[in-house]
Write an enzyme that holds these catalytic residues in place. Structure first.
Site, PDB file in Angstrom:
ATOM      1  CE  LYS A  90      -7.935 -69.681   2.101  1.00  0.00           C
ATOM      2  NZ  LYS A  90      -7.997 -68.511   1.152  1.00  0.00           N
ATOM      3  CG  ASN A  94      -4.213 -64.162  -4.463  1.00  0.00           C
ATOM      4  OD1 ASN A  94      -4.539 -65.502  -4.370  1.00  0.00           O
ATOM      5  ND2 ASN A  94      -2.964 -63.652  -4.029  1.00  0.00           N
ATOM      6  CB  VAL A  96      -7.269 -56.789   2.415  1.00  0.00           C
ATOM      7  CG1 VAL A  96      -6.774 -56.226   0.837  1.00  0.00           C
ATOM      8  CG2 VAL A  96      -6.665 -57.959   2.877  1.00  0.00           C
ATOM      9  CE1 TYR A 117      -5.081 -71.010   3.916  1.00  0.00           C
ATOM     10  CE2 TYR A 117      -5.777 -73.138   3.262  1.00  0.00           C
ATOM     11  CZ  TYR A 117      -5.306 -72.082   2.862  1.00  0.00           C
ATOM     12  OH  TYR A 117      -5.147 -72.006   1.452  1.00  0.00           O
TER      13      TYR A 117
END
Length: 265
Positions: free
Chosen positions: A164, A92, A66, A160
């Site tokens: 997000k 996801n 992706v 991370y």
């Protein structure tokens, strides 16, 4: 979840061969939708799709990186070919590996991977998904973010957490999109969920050699996968949900949320 409410709808899911993505795919199948899954875990993805197709064509699988437009386009084109269009996109795919990297080697590919998979892929998939959903007359995109998108996860999760936060900010930018092409963009932001994503962050057992961060992960509360799936389905099915995140969702589920998660919020 009782009775199909998405019969005739088609959902494209990335990173759904296992974990949260698979659980959402299961729920979509149960509600009557068709699913098209893109993943790098070919054997698991193909086996999952085969289990959905035991009573007729309900699902399809394709190998999909992706981070690459060519493979994202092929994923959505497969949904068009097999089921005539796309109504739902679940973005996801994500990684948590190499999060504790401040003092690791200066490795371009390794340090770019987190942003490529967790952020750039969401941007690219959203662009492709919007074109397909608009052609269908509208639909909904739901990304997997994290509670780390609202709060600092500490030095051990710095890249991370940054990724997000980016997904949360990106999601919030699309509140006007429904008035343009009838496409809603939302995100779910779970706390720790027992999937392969977090088991890679700590040992299999609580050994005396675990780092302080690994011990934190081992001893942290877990969000039930059923709760995460319920959040996804709410953002899919409730058409009033536009630019919404799980914090809004759980304000109406405070009792359940506070038992597991809200102390972190």
């Amino acid at each position: 979840m009782t009775g199909p409410t998405l019969k005739g709808k088609t959902a494209v899911l990335t990173g759904a061969a296992r974990g949260i993505g698979k659980a959402v795919a299961d729920a979509l199948i149960e509600k009557g939708a068709n699913v098209v899954i893109g993943d790098l875990l070919d054997s698991q993805g193909e086996a999952l799709v085969a289990s959905y197709n035991t009573d007729g064509k309900r699902a399809a699988y394709i190998h999909a990186d992706v981070t690459k437009y060519k493979e994202i386009v092929a994923l959505f084109q497969l949904a068009e070919k097999e089921f005539g269009g796309v109504d739902i996109a679940i973005l996801n795919a994500g990684i948590a590996s190499n999060s504790n990297n401040l003092f690791t080697d200066l490795n371009d590919l390794q340090d770019e991977r987190m942003i490529d998979v967790n952020v750039t892929s969401v941007i690219k998939c959203t662009k492709v998904a919007t074109l397909h959903l608009a052609r269908r007359g509208g639909g909904v995109i739901v990304s997997t973010a994290s509670v780390a998108g609202f709060h600092s996860g500490g030095i051990s999760l710095a890249p991370y957490t940054a990724s997000k936060h980016a997904v949360v900010g990106y999601t919030r930018a699309f509140d006007i999109l429904p008035s343009i092409c009838n496409v809603r963009v939302n995100a779910v932001c779970p706390y720790w969920v027992e999937t392969d994503l977090i088991t890679s962050l700590h040992p299999d057992d609580d050994s005396t050699t675990a780092t302080p961060f690994e011990k934190l992960v081992i001893n942290s509360a877990r969000t039930k996968i059923e709760t995460v799936v319920e959040a996804f389905m709410t953002l899919i099915e409730d058409e009033s949900r536009i630019g919404k995140l799980i914090l809004d969702y759980y304000e109406k589920k405070k009792r359940e949320f506070r038992k597991v998660d809200l102390y972190f919020v």
